[in-house]
Write an enzyme that holds these catalytic residues in place. Structure first.
Site, PDB file in Angstrom:
ATOM      1  CB  SER A 143       2.337  -8.446   1.090  1.00 29.47           C
ATOM      2  OG  SER A 143       1.693  -8.052   1.887  1.00 29.47           O
TER       3      SER A 143
ATOM      4  CG  ASP B 193      -2.030  -7.310   3.276  1.00 29.33           C
ATOM      5  OD1 ASP B 193      -3.105  -6.519   4.478  1.00 29.33           O
ATOM      6  OD2 ASP B 193      -3.053  -7.671   2.372  1.00 29.33           O
TER       7      ASP B 193
ATOM      8  CB  THR C 204      -0.770  -0.001   1.131  1.00 26.20           C
ATOM      9  OG1 THR C 204      -1.680  -1.408   1.206  1.00 26.20           O
ATOM     10  CG2 THR C 204      -1.374   1.060   1.291  1.00 26.20           C
TER      11      THR C 204
HETATM   12  N1  ASP Z   1      -2.262  -5.203   0.570  1.00 22.05           N
HETATM   13  C1  ASP Z   1      -1.530  -4.752   1.208  1.00 22.05           C
HETATM   14  C2  ASP Z   1      -0.283  -5.501   0.798  1.00 22.05           C
HETATM   15  O1  ASP Z   1      -0.037  -5.995   1.519  1.00 22.05           O
HETATM   16  C3  ASP Z   1      -1.958  -4.306   2.188  1.00 22.05           C
HETATM   17  C4  ASP Z   1      -0.941  -3.164   2.651  1.00 22.05           C
HETATM   18  O2  ASP Z   1       0.344  -3.341   2.054  1.00 22.05           O
HETATM   19  O3  ASP Z   1      -1.266  -2.339   3.877  1.00 22.05           O
HETATM   20  O4  ASP Z   1       0.483  -4.880  -0.460  1.00 22.05           O
END
Ligand code: ASP
Length: 338
Positions: free
Chosen positions: A58, A90, A13
């Site tokens: 991730s 994640d 993110t």
């Molecule tokens: N879905 C994102 C990831 O893990 C969530 C984050 O980075 O907070 O890449």
């Protein structure tokens, strides 16, 4: 020599931007991240940034990605005084656990961080996370790095990389280290828990990226049937079965389960007992689960699931560690059992 930090962007993110059509978040590029942290100019260190081949959410990270990140850090190890890895939240705790077992004798910090809101968002938590992760990576004691291990900095706390777990998808305090206090808390001052820090090793750095993927996790729950369990066990190929059990490591003792676990043990499968509870440890308190010890089921003690998976993957990846799996699994290899 001037202090220097290499930032490694792997996705997550923190560096994501919104797709103009779908409105969904997807990873962007490391230059965009760096341009949004003007504070980097006032840090007294050379700061450079690279990214992995294909930065990703991730959720898409696999052991091969951890190997790529590890290799990148290893290749640059002599050139920088510390490393900050930007990663999606994640699966960040899986990555930090894996890297903590790949590297031995670290004498420099490898600090993972990320954010809940993208760096371009007005209320982003990325700035504090990245800036403080860099400051911590620059900390020194007696002219040497203070942090000599793989850590995760998030929500004002520095955690040991193989003791940490994601606990919230919403909160800026998204991580916790249930069985080990934070190594550092960032308030007005950095409050350092010196007694918990790993000491720098005088031995040569070693990096072993080998990982076995034949590790399988099964969460036990009331109502699992013999048929379900036996079908899973015969359909999936694994060398290590991590059973997520109840409370202090208890599990029902139906004849069919005892027989099924015993069969797996005879086939050479290592079985690890990890509790579904976030806090506390597996212990041999109850009569109901005594059979597990008799079958040679290994106690995961207070390990996080992430650490149990990563440690199993590392130990299963070479013939010598595979042969001594149980002894090595219950040994503290990288501070994970402290
Ligand atoms: N879905 C994102 C990831 O893990 C969530 C984050 O980075 O907070 O890449």
């Amino acid at each position: 020599m001037q202090a220097s930090i290499l930032i490694v962007y792997t996705g997550g993110t923190i560096g994501m931007v919104q797709n103009s059509k779908s409105g969904l978040l997807k990873p962007f590029d490391v230059e965009n991240i760096m341009a949004q942290i003007p504070q980097l100019n006032s840090i007294n260190a050379k700061i450079e940034a690279v990214s992995t081949r294909a930065p990703k959410d991730s959720a898409n990270m696999r052991p091969s990605d951890w190997q790529e990140i590890g290799q990148l850090l290893f290749d640059n190890y002599e050139k920088y005084s510390g490393f900050v890895v930007l990663h999606g939240t994640d699966t960040m705790a899986y990555a930090t656990a894996a890297l903590s077992f790949m590297f031995k004798n670290l004498s420099k910090p490898i600090i993972f961080t990320g954010s809940q809101l993208p760096i371009g968002h007005t209320r982003t938590d990325a700035l504090e996370n990245v800036i403080t992760a860099i400051e911590i990576a620059l900390l020194q004691k007696n002219n040497a790095a203070l942090i000599n291990e793989v850590c995760l900095y998030f929500g004002n706390k520095l955690f040991r990389g193989n003791c940490v777990t994601k606990i919230s998808s919403q909160n800026f305090n998204a991580f916790d280290s249930p069985n080990l206090p934070p190594l550092i808390e960032s308030n007005m001052d950095l409050e350092i828990n010196y007694s918990l820090l790993q000491v720098s090793s005088v031995n040569k750095l070693s990096f072993n990226p080998a990982l076995s993927e034949e590790v399988f996790v099964y969460k036990m729950h009331p109502g699992i049937t013999e048929k379900q369990f036996s079908q899973i066990c015969s359909a999936v190929k694994f060398n290590v079965l991590i059973l997520e059990t109840y409370g202090s490591g208890t599990l029902f003792n139906n004849d069919w389960l005892v027989t099924a676990l015993s069969k797996l043990r005879k086939k050479g499968v290592e079985i690890i007992n990890i509790s579904q509870c976030t806090y506390g440890s597996v212990s041999a308190l109850y009569e109901v689960s005594k059979y597990m010890a008799n079958l040679g089921v290994i106690s995961g003690k207070g390990l996080t699931l992430e650490a149990a998976i990563a440690k199993s993957m590392c130990l299963m990846a070479s013939e010598t560690t595979k042969m001594n799996f149980k002894t090595l699994f219950i040994t503290d290899l990288a501070g994970e059992l402290s």
